[in-house]
Each structure stands twice: as structure tokens, then as C-alpha cells.
Design a protein around this motif. Sequence first.
Motif, PDB file in Angstrom:
ATOM      1  N   ASP A   1       0.969  -1.151  -0.063  1.00 41.37           N
ATOM      2  CA  ASP A   1       0.075  -0.048  -0.097  1.00 41.37           C
ATOM      3  C   ASP A   1       0.974   1.223   0.041  1.00 41.37           C
ATOM      4  O   ASP A   1       0.414   2.205  -0.704  1.00 41.37           O
ATOM      5  CB  ASP A   1      -0.910   0.073   1.189  1.00 41.37           C
ATOM      6  N   ALA A   2       1.948   1.225   0.773  1.00 42.62           N
ATOM      7  CA  ALA A   2       2.976   2.526   0.929  1.00 42.62           C
ATOM      8  C   ALA A   2       3.319   2.487  -0.679  1.00 42.62           C
ATOM      9  O   ALA A   2       3.735   3.761  -1.181  1.00 42.62           O
ATOM     10  CB  ALA A   2       3.920   2.185   2.047  1.00 42.62           C
ATOM     11  N   MET A   3       3.968   1.549  -1.248  1.00 41.98           N
ATOM     12  CA  MET A   3       4.629   1.611  -2.455  1.00 41.98           C
ATOM     13  C   MET A   3       3.675   2.219  -3.421  1.00 41.98           C
ATOM     14  O   MET A   3       3.872   3.118  -4.413  1.00 41.98           O
ATOM     15  CB  MET A   3       4.982   0.215  -2.849  1.00 41.98           C
ATOM     16  N   LYS A   4       2.341   1.854  -3.474  1.00 39.96           N
ATOM     17  CA  LYS A   4       1.263   2.260  -4.293  1.00 39.96           C
ATOM     18  C   LYS A   4       1.014   3.768  -3.987  1.00 39.96           C
ATOM     19  O   LYS A   4       0.907   4.545  -5.097  1.00 39.96           O
ATOM     20  CB  LYS A   4       0.010   1.350  -4.310  1.00 39.96           C
ATOM     21  N   LYS A   5       1.284   3.935  -3.048  1.00 40.69           N
ATOM     22  CA  LYS A   5       0.776   5.590  -2.405  1.00 40.69           C
ATOM     23  C   LYS A   5       2.005   6.496  -2.885  1.00 40.69           C
ATOM     24  O   LYS A   5       1.790   7.560  -3.312  1.00 40.69           O
ATOM     25  CB  LYS A   5       0.738   5.831  -1.004  1.00 40.69           C
ATOM     26  N   GLU A   6       3.207   6.004  -3.056  1.00 43.79           N
ATOM     27  CA  GLU A   6       4.284   6.653  -3.745  1.00 43.79           C
ATOM     28  C   GLU A   6       4.435   6.595  -5.278  1.00 43.79           C
ATOM     29  O   GLU A   6       5.452   6.970  -5.615  1.00 43.79           O
ATOM     30  CB  GLU A   6       5.421   6.115  -3.133  1.00 43.79           C
TER      31      GLU A   6
END
Length: 130
Positions: free
Chosen positions: A121-126
Motif C-alpha cells: 500500500d505504501a509503495m502504491k501511494k508513492e
Amino acid sequence: MKKILFILLFSCLYLQAEDILRVDEFEVSLFSKVSKSSVQVESSMIFEGRDVQEYDFKIIDALNVVIGSFYVENLLTSQGKEGLKKAIIEYTKNKYAIDIDHVYIQKLNIKQEASTQELIDAMKKEGCCN
């Protein structure tokens, strides 16, 4: 004459030979954007270049400095790993005048408490892994 030419050629090849430095079980704490805390990272790498065995302490220092500038999430992607390799090569060249030709990552384990889904989720947000 042929012997002298052969000796000269062999000497030139020997001077151009590359050294190999193996760094096994290297551990460092990196910051995680997801958990907002430090995470243990363990890696093993091989450095190929001139004088890498002689100046192994400088390469270990460069590895500590450069890897510390990355977030844990960056090292999960192949683009992040390639960026790490390039950064190590450039840093050792500029700081210590050591020519590293290749960096090979043999192992890169992230020992974290954050779940895999949180990291994704954090990677998608970035903007990664749409």
C-alpha cells in the motif's frame, strides 16, 4: 622477441585484472515510511573492481553511508536496488577514488514488523506498482 612480447602482454593483462570483495551478512538499520521506525536489513554483496580488497574498509564505509540514504520500501523494487548499486559506485568513485565496476546483490533480507500488505500500500501511494 616473442617471449618479450608475451611477457609484456601478460603483464598488461595482469595490471587490468579486477579484484573481488565479498561482503557477507552486512546488517544495517533503515527507516521505514510505513512503520515510521527503523527496520533491520541484512545483505550480502560482491564488489568487482580495482583495489577493492585493499580498500575494503572504505567500501564498507561507503556501503553504510549510501544504504542509509534509502528507505526500506525503496529497496523492495528492482529500480531501488539498481539505484543502490549506482549510488555505491558513484560514491566510492567521488569520495575515495576507488573504481568499482560492478556490484552484485546476493541477498537482501528485510526484517520488519510491518505486514506485506502495508508495504505494498505504501509503495502504491508513492506511485509504484499501479
